[in-house]
Motif scaffolding. Structure first.
Motif, PDB file in Angstrom:
ATOM      1  N   ARG A 202       0.083  65.015  27.235  1.00  0.00           N
ATOM      2  CA  ARG A 202       0.606  63.813  27.885  1.00  0.00           C
ATOM      3  C   ARG A 202       1.547  63.050  26.966  1.00  0.00           C
ATOM      4  N   MET A 203       1.199  62.953  25.691  1.00  0.00           N
ATOM      5  CA  MET A 203       2.057  62.258  24.743  1.00  0.00           C
ATOM      6  C   MET A 203       3.399  62.959  24.586  1.00  0.00           C
ATOM      7  N   LEU A 204       3.379  64.296  24.523  1.00  0.00           N
ATOM      8  CA  LEU A 204       4.637  65.044  24.413  1.00  0.00           C
ATOM      9  C   LEU A 204       5.504  64.869  25.656  1.00  0.00           C
ATOM     10  N   GLU A 205       4.882  64.841  26.846  1.00  0.00           N
ATOM     11  CA  GLU A 205       5.645  64.655  28.077  1.00  0.00           C
ATOM     12  C   GLU A 205       6.272  63.259  28.125  1.00  0.00           C
ATOM     13  N   LYS A 206       5.524  62.234  27.694  1.00  0.00           N
ATOM     14  CA  LYS A 206       6.085  60.882  27.665  1.00  0.00           C
ATOM     15  C   LYS A 206       7.241  60.773  26.685  1.00  0.00           C
ATOM     16  N   GLU A 207       7.087  61.396  25.519  1.00  0.00           N
ATOM     17  CA  GLU A 207       8.176  61.360  24.552  1.00  0.00           C
ATOM     18  C   GLU A 207       9.410  62.091  25.064  1.00  0.00           C
ATOM     19  N   LYS A 208       9.189  63.190  25.789  1.00  0.00           N
ATOM     20  CA  LYS A 208      10.319  63.926  26.354  1.00  0.00           C
ATOM     21  C   LYS A 208      11.060  63.088  27.387  1.00  0.00           C
ATOM     22  N   GLN A 209      10.310  62.396  28.271  1.00  0.00           N
ATOM     23  CA  GLN A 209      10.951  61.534  29.259  1.00  0.00           C
ATOM     24  C   GLN A 209      11.663  60.361  28.600  1.00  0.00           C
ATOM     25  N   LYS A 210      11.057  59.827  27.548  1.00  0.00           N
ATOM     26  CA  LYS A 210      11.687  58.711  26.844  1.00  0.00           C
ATOM     27  C   LYS A 210      12.991  59.133  26.192  1.00  0.00           C
ATOM     28  N   ARG A 211      12.992  60.314  25.595  1.00  0.00           N
ATOM     29  CA  ARG A 211      14.236  60.802  24.993  1.00  0.00           C
ATOM     30  C   ARG A 211      15.302  61.068  26.044  1.00  0.00           C
ATOM     31  N   ALA A 212      14.875  61.540  27.234  1.00  0.00           N
ATOM     32  CA  ALA A 212      15.852  61.801  28.297  1.00  0.00           C
ATOM     33  C   ALA A 212      16.476  60.506  28.798  1.00  0.00           C
ATOM     34  N   ARG A 213      15.678  59.413  28.858  1.00  0.00           N
ATOM     35  CA  ARG A 213      16.223  58.129  29.319  1.00  0.00           C
ATOM     36  C   ARG A 213      17.102  57.466  28.275  1.00  0.00           C
ATOM     37  N   LYS A 214      16.705  57.602  27.031  1.00  0.00           N
ATOM     38  CA  LYS A 214      17.426  56.915  25.960  1.00  0.00           C
ATOM     39  C   LYS A 214      18.129  57.905  25.051  1.00  0.00           C
ATOM     40  N   GLU A 215      18.740  58.880  25.650  1.00  0.00           N
ATOM     41  CA  GLU A 215      19.468  59.857  24.847  1.00  0.00           C
ATOM     42  C   GLU A 215      20.732  59.212  24.288  1.00  0.00           C
ATOM     43  N   LEU A 216      20.934  59.324  23.018  1.00  0.00           N
ATOM     44  CA  LEU A 216      22.084  58.717  22.363  1.00  0.00           C
ATOM     45  C   LEU A 216      23.255  59.694  22.390  1.00  0.00           C
ATOM     46  N   LEU A 217      24.144  59.454  23.346  1.00  0.00           N
ATOM     47  CA  LEU A 217      25.318  60.319  23.430  1.00  0.00           C
ATOM     48  C   LEU A 217      26.293  60.030  22.294  1.00  0.00           C
ATOM     49  N   ASN A 218      26.405  58.762  21.904  1.00  0.00           N
ATOM     50  CA  ASN A 218      27.320  58.355  20.844  1.00  0.00           C
ATOM     51  C   ASN A 218      26.497  57.725  19.726  1.00  0.00           C
ATOM     52  N   PHE A 219      26.078  58.546  18.808  1.00  0.00           N
ATOM     53  CA  PHE A 219      25.212  58.057  17.736  1.00  0.00           C
ATOM     54  C   PHE A 219      26.002  57.286  16.696  1.00  0.00           C
ATOM     55  N   TYR A 220      27.214  57.759  16.357  1.00  0.00           N
ATOM     56  CA  TYR A 220      28.017  57.110  15.323  1.00  0.00           C
ATOM     57  C   TYR A 220      28.946  56.058  15.944  1.00  0.00           C
ATOM     58  N   ALA A 221      29.377  55.103  15.121  1.00  0.00           N
ATOM     59  CA  ALA A 221      30.243  54.014  15.607  1.00  0.00           C
ATOM     60  C   ALA A 221      31.614  54.543  16.016  1.00  0.00           C
ATOM     61  N   TRP A 222      32.155  55.498  15.237  1.00  0.00           N
ATOM     62  CA  TRP A 222      33.491  56.003  15.578  1.00  0.00           C
ATOM     63  C   TRP A 222      33.459  56.781  16.882  1.00  0.00           C
ATOM     64  N   GLN A 223      32.320  57.421  17.212  1.00  0.00           N
ATOM     65  CA  GLN A 223      32.223  58.094  18.504  1.00  0.00           C
ATOM     66  C   GLN A 223      32.205  57.075  19.638  1.00  0.00           C
ATOM     67  N   HIS A 224      31.540  55.957  19.420  1.00  0.00           N
ATOM     68  CA  HIS A 224      31.512  54.921  20.443  1.00  0.00           C
ATOM     69  C   HIS A 224      32.906  54.338  20.669  1.00  0.00           C
ATOM     70  N   ARG A 225      33.646  54.116  19.590  1.00  0.00           N
ATOM     71  CA  ARG A 225      35.019  53.579  19.726  1.00  0.00           C
ATOM     72  C   ARG A 225      35.923  54.577  20.442  1.00  0.00           C
ATOM     73  N   GLU A 226      35.827  55.865  20.116  1.00  0.00           N
ATOM     74  CA  GLU A 226      36.655  56.872  20.776  1.00  0.00           C
ATOM     75  C   GLU A 226      36.348  56.948  22.269  1.00  0.00           C
ATOM     76  N   THR A 227      35.063  56.823  22.610  1.00  0.00           N
ATOM     77  CA  THR A 227      34.694  56.870  24.023  1.00  0.00           C
ATOM     78  C   THR A 227      35.273  55.677  24.778  1.00  0.00           C
ATOM     79  N   LYS A 228      35.265  54.507  24.173  1.00  0.00           N
ATOM     80  CA  LYS A 228      35.836  53.322  24.821  1.00  0.00           C
ATOM     81  C   LYS A 228      37.341  53.463  24.980  1.00  0.00           C
ATOM     82  N   ARG A 229      38.009  54.011  23.962  1.00  0.00           N
ATOM     83  CA  ARG A 229      39.456  54.213  24.060  1.00  0.00           C
ATOM     84  C   ARG A 229      39.795  55.178  25.190  1.00  0.00           C
TER      85      ARG A 229
END
Length: 258
Positions: A202-229
């Motif tokens: 159950r704990m592994l399933e909850k962690e998997k769902q949590k990672r799916a909801r809060k997946e960090l597509l842009n982990f670095y700041a420069w990736q976030h800036r490029e995505t906004k541009r």
């Protein structure tokens, strides 16, 4: 090859294969070299007492260990309980006969030149058949008082061991190790409890769902800036395309009274 017979009435002898147990120094602490006889093809009816009596004519026997197969040479703790972890060996086995003096091993190897040795004698009979089953059944009956005494003794040893471990952990708390790391343990009113397999799933399933909801597509700041541009550029491109489409529609518009 050492010929043995179960009793005098047996016609065909059984052969025990014996040799000196040879290992590197320090690798086998339970069966020291030069004092240990390795025995193969041990029949099921031949127990430690029978082997000890059989080889006692060669010298004083220190211990006899019977295993279902050849061991790895590591010393294991002997089971002292007659209620728990009792394992019945079946089929032919191997044995390690440890003598007190090295000369006894050579004397045991010389027994192959003599006649067949008897395992079961009138003075030391070996139980087989119905008598063995009856003895096994009687040994399987648990005495509540002995069982309670053994369980109480085990729990006392366990509590003592846990108290020593807690005292050792409290003493080492906050003290850095050789590399400078400090071990941090979880304490408080709700200490960590051991998880069961279902709780872990159950704990592994909850962690998997949590990672799916809060997946960090842009982990670095420069990736976030490029995505906004890129997003702003797409909006501007779409705006220009809409302006051209509106201008074209206005140019094609005509007055049609009918």
């Amino acid at each position: 090859a050492l010929a043995v017979k179960f009793s005098e009435r047996q016609r065909s002898p059984h052969c025990l294969l014996v040799k000196e147990h040879q290992v590197r120094e320090g690798t086998d602490t339970a069966h020291p070299p030069r004092r240990t006889l390795f025995v193969l093809n041990v029949p099921p009816y031949c127990g430690p007492d029978s082997l000890s009596r059989l080889f006692s004519r060669c010298g004083d026997v220190q211990s006899v260990d019977i295993c279902d197969k050849r061991g790895s040479g590591e010393k294991k703790d002997k089971l002292t309980s007659k209620f728990f972890d009792r394992k019945t060996l079946k089929g032919f086995q191997v044995a390690y006969v440890v003598f007190k003096k090295p000369a006894a091993v050579q004397a045991a190897k010389a027994l192959s030149q003599e006649g067949p040795l008897l395992i079961s004698t009138e003075s030391h009979p070996v139980k087989t058949g119905i008598s063995k089953w009856i003895a096994s059944y009687e040994a399987s009956i648990v005495d509540p008082k002995e069982l309670k005494a053994e369980v109480d003794a085990y729990m006392q040893d366990y509590d003592k061991k846990m108290a020593e471990e807690e005292a050792k952990a409290a003493k080492e708390e906050g003290v850095p190790d050789e590399e400078g790391w400090v071990k941090v343990t979880r304490k408080g009113r709700k200490p960590g409890l051991p998880r069961t397999e279902a709780a872990n799933l159950r704990m592994l399933e909850k962690e998997k769902q949590k990672r799916a909801r809060k997946e960090l597509l842009n982990f670095y700041a420069w990736q976030h800036r490029e995505t906004k541009r890129e997003h702003i550029a797409q909006l501007r491109k779409k705006f220009e395309e809409d302006k051209q489409r509106i201008a074209l529609m206005r140019a094609q518009r005509k007055f049609r009274p009918y």
